[in-house]
Structure formats: structure tokens, C-alpha cells
Motif scaffolding. Structure first.
Motif, PDB file in Angstrom:
ATOM      1  N   ASN A 174      -1.320  19.596  -4.017  1.00 32.43           N
ATOM      2  CA  ASN A 174      -2.427  20.247  -4.712  1.00 32.43           C
ATOM      3  C   ASN A 174      -3.248  21.090  -3.744  1.00 32.43           C
ATOM      4  OD1 ASN A 174      -4.306  20.972  -6.554  1.00 32.43           O
ATOM      5  ND2 ASN A 174      -5.134  18.935  -6.900  1.00 32.43           N
TER       6      ASN A 174
ATOM      7  N   MET B 279       0.831  13.881  -3.320  1.00 33.35           N
ATOM      8  CA  MET B 279       0.349  14.683  -4.446  1.00 33.35           C
ATOM      9  C   MET B 279      -0.899  15.462  -4.074  1.00 33.35           C
ATOM     10  SD  MET B 279       2.639  14.291  -6.612  1.00 33.35           S
ATOM     11  CE  MET B 279       2.106  14.847  -8.187  1.00 33.35           C
ATOM     12  N   ALA B 280      -1.799  14.845  -3.321  1.00 31.18           N
ATOM     13  CA  ALA B 280      -3.002  15.548  -2.886  1.00 31.18           C
ATOM     14  C   ALA B 280      -2.652  16.685  -1.936  1.00 31.18           C
ATOM     15  CB  ALA B 280      -3.962  14.565  -2.216  1.00 31.18           C
ATOM     16  N   SER B 281      -1.665  16.486  -1.074  1.00 34.92           N
ATOM     17  CA  SER B 281      -1.249  17.539  -0.147  1.00 34.92           C
ATOM     18  C   SER B 281      -0.646  18.727  -0.897  1.00 34.92           C
ATOM     19  CB  SER B 281      -0.228  16.994   0.845  1.00 34.92           C
ATOM     20  OG  SER B 281      -0.783  15.948   1.591  1.00 34.92           O
TER      21      SER B 281
ATOM     22  N   PHE C 297       2.568   2.886  -2.400  1.00 34.84           N
ATOM     23  CA  PHE C 297       2.359   3.831  -3.500  1.00 34.84           C
ATOM     24  C   PHE C 297       1.034   4.554  -3.348  1.00 34.84           C
ATOM     25  CE2 PHE C 297       1.016   5.000  -7.788  1.00 34.84           C
ATOM     26  CZ  PHE C 297       2.126   5.697  -8.215  1.00 34.84           C
ATOM     27  N   THR C 298      -0.033   3.812  -3.155  1.00 36.02           N
ATOM     28  CA  THR C 298      -1.339   4.458  -3.078  1.00 36.02           C
ATOM     29  C   THR C 298      -1.471   5.324  -1.840  1.00 36.02           C
ATOM     30  OG1 THR C 298      -2.232   2.479  -2.036  1.00 36.02           O
ATOM     31  CG2 THR C 298      -2.494   2.667  -4.411  1.00 36.02           C
ATOM     32  N   ARG C 299      -0.903   4.909  -0.754  1.00 34.84           N
ATOM     33  CA  ARG C 299      -1.074   5.660   0.489  1.00 34.84           C
ATOM     34  C   ARG C 299      -0.185   6.897   0.523  1.00 34.84           C
ATOM     35  NH1 ARG C 299      -0.155   2.220   5.548  1.00 34.84           N
ATOM     36  NH2 ARG C 299      -2.129   1.344   4.867  1.00 34.84           N
ATOM     37  N   TYR C 300       1.085   6.768   0.236  1.00 35.93           N
ATOM     38  CA  TYR C 300       2.010   7.868   0.436  1.00 35.93           C
ATOM     39  C   TYR C 300       2.210   8.728  -0.808  1.00 35.93           C
ATOM     40  CZ  TYR C 300       2.878   5.445   4.742  1.00 35.93           C
ATOM     41  OH  TYR C 300       2.705   4.851   5.952  1.00 35.93           O
ATOM     42  N   TYR C 301       2.324   8.121  -1.971  1.00 42.04           N
ATOM     43  CA  TYR C 301       2.549   8.926  -3.173  1.00 42.04           C
ATOM     44  C   TYR C 301       1.327   9.780  -3.482  1.00 42.04           C
ATOM     45  CZ  TYR C 301       3.437  10.320  -7.946  1.00 42.04           C
ATOM     46  OH  TYR C 301       3.612  11.065  -9.074  1.00 42.04           O
ATOM     47  N   TRP C 302       0.166   9.164  -3.580  1.00 40.75           N
ATOM     48  CA  TRP C 302      -1.035   9.939  -3.892  1.00 40.75           C
ATOM     49  C   TRP C 302      -1.405  10.868  -2.742  1.00 40.75           C
ATOM     50  CZ3 TRP C 302      -1.456  10.502  -8.629  1.00 40.75           C
ATOM     51  CH2 TRP C 302      -1.289   9.457  -9.521  1.00 40.75           C
ATOM     52  N   GLY C 303      -1.106  10.488  -1.527  1.00 41.06           N
ATOM     53  CA  GLY C 303      -1.325  11.389  -0.400  1.00 41.06           C
ATOM     54  C   GLY C 303      -0.436  12.622  -0.480  1.00 41.06           C
TER      55      GLY C 303
ATOM     56  N   ASN D 199       0.808  -1.218   0.000  1.00 40.34           N
ATOM     57  CA  ASN D 199       0.000   0.000   0.000  1.00 40.34           C
ATOM     58  C   ASN D 199       0.841   1.268   0.000  1.00 40.34           C
ATOM     59  OD1 ASN D 199      -2.311  -1.509   0.081  1.00 40.34           O
ATOM     60  ND2 ASN D 199      -2.430  -1.504   2.316  1.00 40.34           N
TER      61      ASN D 199
END
Length: 100
Positions: free
Chosen positions: A25, A21-23, A13-19, A11
Motif C-alpha cells: 500500500n 500488505m502495508a508495504s 501472520f500479524t507481523r509478516y502478512y500485514w507488514g 506472530n
């Protein structure tokens, strides 16, 4: 299988990378809101010099077939070549933007 100490957890990539990127943005959006950055797309505000050229063409001060790049202050190498080739055709109108 390594449990929580494993470096490449399924988990990750989905948890930390997208988190992350969302931060980023969200931080950008909050900065825009804080400093009042206008994100509306209004060409009358962004390109006033181009609209001035178009008004002169509509009035007849500049011929309609004259390319806009011949009136621009910055030209790249290719546009400089075309300007020198067609300068005799539009020699009367090349300085019409500096006249005012």
C-alpha cells in the motif's frame, strides 16, 4: 516449543502478512505521488460523453425518455436486443451523437 526457528510462529501472520500488505500500500501511494496520479473523483472529467448526452436531452435534441444505452457505442447482448426492439420508436435520434 521450537522457539525462533519454528515455521508457523504465533506472530507470523500479524507481523509478516500485514507488514507486507502495508508495504504494498505504501509503495502504491509513493508511486502515485511520484508520477502525479490524480485521485480526485470528478465526474465532469471522467464521463464527458455522458454529460454531452445529458446536455442534448436538456436542449431537446434527444427525447428525455430515450435510454442512454441506445446512444452508447458499445452495447452488450441484452442492450442490443432492447435497441432492436425500440429502434423504430427512436429511429430519428439514433445517429444524433455522430451528427457533429
Amino acid at each position: 516449543m521450537g522457539g525462533a526457528c519454528r515455521y508457523f510462529h504465533p506472530n507470523w501472520f500479524t507481523r509478516y502478512y500485514w507488514g507486507f500488505m502495508a508495504s504494498v500500500n505504501l509503495a502504491g501511494f509513493m508511486a502515485d505521488q511520484q508520477y502525479g496520479v490524480d485521485r480526485s473523483k470528478n465526474p465532469n472529467i471522467m464521463w464527458p460523453w455522458w454529460h454531452e448526452i445529458m446536455r442534448k436531452k436538456e436542449k431537446g435534441e434527444i427525447p428525455m425518455e430515450m435510454p442512454g444505452y441506445m446512444l452508447a457505442k458499445f452495447r452488450n447482448e441484452c442492450e442490443e436486443k432492447w435497441t432492436t426492439q425500440r429502434s423504430d420508436e427512436f429511429s430519428d435520434f439514433l445517429n444524433v451523437m455522430e451528427a457533429e
